[in-house]
Write an enzyme that holds these catalytic residues in place. Sequence first.
Site, PDB file in Angstrom:
ATOM      1  NE  ARG A  10     -21.858 -13.738   3.953  1.00  0.00           N
ATOM      2  CZ  ARG A  10     -21.650 -12.513   4.131  1.00  0.00           C
ATOM      3  NH1 ARG A  10     -22.135 -11.743   4.372  1.00  0.00           N
ATOM      4  NH2 ARG A  10     -20.137 -12.694   4.128  1.00  0.00           N
TER       5      ARG A  10
ATOM      6  NE  ARG B  54      -9.348  -2.382 -15.757  1.00  0.00           N
ATOM      7  CZ  ARG B  54      -9.504  -1.414 -17.053  1.00  0.00           C
ATOM      8  NH1 ARG B  54      -8.489  -1.652 -17.445  1.00  0.00           N
ATOM      9  NH2 ARG B  54     -10.257  -0.309 -15.917  1.00  0.00           N
TER      10      ARG B  54
ATOM     11  CD  GLU C 116     -10.762   2.078  -5.879  1.00  0.00           C
ATOM     12  OE1 GLU C 116     -11.323   2.836  -4.500  1.00  0.00           O
ATOM     13  OE2 GLU C 116     -10.627   1.177  -6.098  1.00  0.00           O
TER      14      GLU C 116
HETATM   15  C1  LIG Z   1      -7.028  -0.477  -4.346  1.00  0.00           C
HETATM   16  C2  LIG Z   1      -7.030  -1.810  -3.362  1.00  0.00           C
HETATM   17  C3  LIG Z   1      -7.284  -1.755  -2.444  1.00  0.00           C
HETATM   18  C4  LIG Z   1      -7.117  -2.902  -1.889  1.00  0.00           C
HETATM   19  N1  LIG Z   1      -8.119  -3.283  -0.058  1.00  0.00           N
HETATM   20  C5  LIG Z   1      -7.499  -3.897   0.864  1.00  0.00           C
HETATM   21  C6  LIG Z   1      -8.198  -4.307   1.735  1.00  0.00           C
HETATM   22  O1  LIG Z   1      -9.740  -4.132   1.747  1.00  0.00           O
HETATM   23  N2  LIG Z   1      -8.049  -6.197   2.887  1.00  0.00           N
HETATM   24  C7  LIG Z   1      -6.490  -6.011   2.281  1.00  0.00           C
HETATM   25  O2  LIG Z   1      -6.253  -7.051   2.798  1.00  0.00           O
HETATM   26  N3  LIG Z   1      -5.353  -5.307   0.904  1.00  0.00           N
HETATM   27  C8  LIG Z   1      -6.433  -4.689   0.283  1.00  0.00           C
HETATM   28  N4  LIG Z   1      -5.325  -4.643  -1.241  1.00  0.00           N
HETATM   29  C9  LIG Z   1      -4.595  -5.379  -1.072  1.00  0.00           C
HETATM   30  C10 LIG Z   1      -3.148  -4.622  -0.275  1.00  0.00           C
HETATM   31  O3  LIG Z   1      -2.826  -3.231  -0.824  1.00  0.00           O
HETATM   32  C11 LIG Z   1      -1.838  -5.532  -1.235  1.00  0.00           C
HETATM   33  O4  LIG Z   1      -2.382  -6.565  -0.502  1.00  0.00           O
HETATM   34  C12 LIG Z   1      -0.646  -4.908   0.190  1.00  0.00           C
HETATM   35  O5  LIG Z   1      -0.514  -3.070  -0.033  1.00  0.00           O
HETATM   36  C13 LIG Z   1       0.747  -5.094  -0.950  1.00  0.00           C
HETATM   37  O6  LIG Z   1       1.498  -5.122  -0.055  1.00  0.00           O
HETATM   38  P1  LIG Z   1       3.305  -5.491  -0.862  1.00  0.00           P
HETATM   39  O7  LIG Z   1       4.404  -4.846   0.092  1.00  0.00           O
HETATM   40  O8  LIG Z   1       3.192  -6.722  -1.897  1.00  0.00           O
HETATM   41  O9  LIG Z   1       2.898  -4.291  -2.510  1.00  0.00           O
HETATM   42  P2  LIG Z   1       2.863  -2.622  -2.389  1.00  0.00           P
HETATM   43  O10 LIG Z   1       2.315  -2.119  -1.417  1.00  0.00           O
HETATM   44  O11 LIG Z   1       2.708  -2.135  -3.902  1.00  0.00           O
HETATM   45  O12 LIG Z   1       4.116  -1.627  -2.219  1.00  0.00           O
HETATM   46  C14 LIG Z   1       5.203  -2.335  -2.989  1.00  0.00           C
HETATM   47  C15 LIG Z   1       6.480  -1.017  -2.498  1.00  0.00           C
HETATM   48  O13 LIG Z   1       7.288  -1.159  -3.754  1.00  0.00           O
HETATM   49  C16 LIG Z   1       7.705   0.043  -4.459  1.00  0.00           C
HETATM   50  N5  LIG Z   1       8.042   0.038  -5.870  1.00  0.00           N
HETATM   51  C17 LIG Z   1       8.034  -0.294  -6.740  1.00  0.00           C
HETATM   52  N6  LIG Z   1       9.235  -0.650  -8.082  1.00  0.00           N
HETATM   53  C18 LIG Z   1       9.850   0.098  -7.102  1.00  0.00           C
HETATM   54  C19 LIG Z   1      11.248   0.438  -7.319  1.00  0.00           C
HETATM   55  N7  LIG Z   1      11.689   0.369  -9.781  1.00  0.00           N
HETATM   56  N8  LIG Z   1      11.492   1.137  -6.978  1.00  0.00           N
HETATM   57  C20 LIG Z   1      12.570   1.488  -5.457  1.00  0.00           C
HETATM   58  N9  LIG Z   1      10.280   1.646  -4.885  1.00  0.00           N
HETATM   59  C21 LIG Z   1      10.001   0.348  -5.685  1.00  0.00           C
HETATM   60  C22 LIG Z   1       6.191   0.975  -4.598  1.00  0.00           C
HETATM   61  O14 LIG Z   1       6.323   1.879  -4.671  1.00  0.00           O
HETATM   62  C23 LIG Z   1       5.651   0.548  -3.409  1.00  0.00           C
HETATM   63  O15 LIG Z   1       6.117   1.618  -2.457  1.00  0.00           O
HETATM   64  C24 LIG Z   1      -5.756  -3.110  -2.114  1.00  0.00           C
HETATM   65  C25 LIG Z   1      -5.628  -3.307  -2.808  1.00  0.00           C
HETATM   66  C26 LIG Z   1      -5.469  -2.365  -3.888  1.00  0.00           C
HETATM   67  C27 LIG Z   1      -4.977  -1.593  -4.756  1.00  0.00           C
END
Ligand SMILES: Cc1cc2nc3c(=O)[nH]c(=O)nc-3n(C[C@H](O)[C@H](O)[C@H](O)COP(=O)(O)OP(=O)(O)OC[C@H]3O[C@@H](n4cnc5c(N)ncnc54)[C@H](O)[C@@H]3O)c2cc1C
Length: 373
Positions: free
Chosen positions: A174, A249, A302
């Site tokens: 920026r 990762r 982290e």
């Molecule tokens: C370090 C990090 C920082 C982030 N920062 C941001 C940010 O600043 N802003 C932003 O917008 N997004 C951010 N994100 C992204 C955000 O976390 C995701 O968009 C969101 O959490 C995705 O939701 P989800 O439901 O797809 O997955 P998840 O939140 O991973 O939910 C999936 C769930 O399924 C469960 N599961 C998996 N397998 C099984 C099984 N076999 N049996 C029962 N349960 C199971 C898991 O335990 C988990 O709770 C970040 C992600 C990470 C990793």
Amino acid sequence: MTNYLVVGSGLFGSTFAYEAAKRGHHVKVIERRDHIAGNIYTKEVDGIQVHEYGAHIFHTSNKKIWDYVHQFAEFNRYTNSPIANYKGEIYNMPFNMNTFNKLWGVVTPEEAQAKIDEQKAILNGKKPENLEEQAISLIGTDIYEKLVKGYTEKQWGQKATDLPAFIIRRLPVRLTYDNNYFNDTYQGIPIGGYTQIVEKMLASDLIEVETGVDFFDHKQEYIDQYDKVIFTGMIDQFFDYQLGELEYRSLRFETEELDEDNHQGNAVVNYTDAETPYTRIIEHKHFEFGQGNKHKTIITKEYPAKWSRGDEPYYPVNNKQNNHLYTKYNELAKSEPKVIFGGRLGQYRYYDMHQVIQASLQLVGQEFGEKII
Ligand SMILES: Cc1cc2nc3c(=O)[nH]c(=O)nc-3n(C[C@H](O)[C@H](O)[C@H](O)COP(=O)(O)OP(=O)(O)OC[C@H]3O[C@@H](n4cnc5c(N)ncnc54)[C@H](O)[C@@H]3O)c2cc1C
């Protein structure tokens, strides 16, 4: 009326469960962890909302999604402005006039651009063939050496010269004095944390939630028992890795409670040198402007980590090879007509929170024949 099983209580599964119950359907949500909310889970300690799975800042330019999420929480005016610590030198992020001024003493955008152009010239117009060359072609050698190289090599566990150029197709540069990381219209952090959003989504009498339960312990029974399954776990694991493993990762979080009010003066500090083993330190109370116990603070270091089976898969590695393998799993998914794969792991895609809500609402639209989003 349909009986749904939602596997995973993250934002994708919970948004779907909420919308399905609103339409009178029964939903059972099972979750492997001992709490709901997936990676957006926050927990209150000493009056501080701790982001258990890394810093989460909600940002979007989609007014509908911003309004939608406000049903479940009020948001503060937090603006993501991380800083970089390179061997004790502090720089503003994303790379902007404040960064350039500190690095080179330049004052105007024209001077900054001239400096970047001068440093890019080292490549002699060569087409970038790896991440190092790509970064230099975008922001020159100084920023690359101090703010990109070490951080990226730690993040990926590989040398920048061995990493493909496409990983950083663009770098936010920026030519204004603006430390706001995101370009989106709306951003903030829910006052009182993220977990309440999912709690409210799952509060219906038509939704039953069970934590500490792994779908794979009774996979076939679940599929037989429910009309439809919304699966938000890993798609390759669902098929027992029969076409091979997708790459992820992982991360390791080290959280400490310190007897001080203010440890680092900012919510997120990136450590961009190669020697510091962690990539960033989060000081949670700054997400809510220092709220909480005045004699305590909580910080989380982290550490990027290699993923192998059994570890938490935080990031899909969306390179050509993995995307190709995912396409094959997606084809295989057609052999499971009762199962819908969704979310970050089910669709093997790096979704931010607003995108995951949008994707889930799109599924709701398809499932119930409505135009929602
Ligand atoms: C370090 C990090 C920082 C982030 N920062 C941001 C940010 O600043 N802003 C932003 O917008 N997004 C951010 N994100 C992204 C955000 O976390 C995701 O968009 C969101 O959490 C995705 O939701 P989800 O439901 O797809 O997955 P998840 O939140 O991973 O939910 C999936 C769930 O399924 C469960 N599961 C998996 N397998 C099984 C099984 N076999 N049996 C029962 N349960 C199971 C898991 O335990 C988990 O709770 C970040 C992600 C990470 C990793």
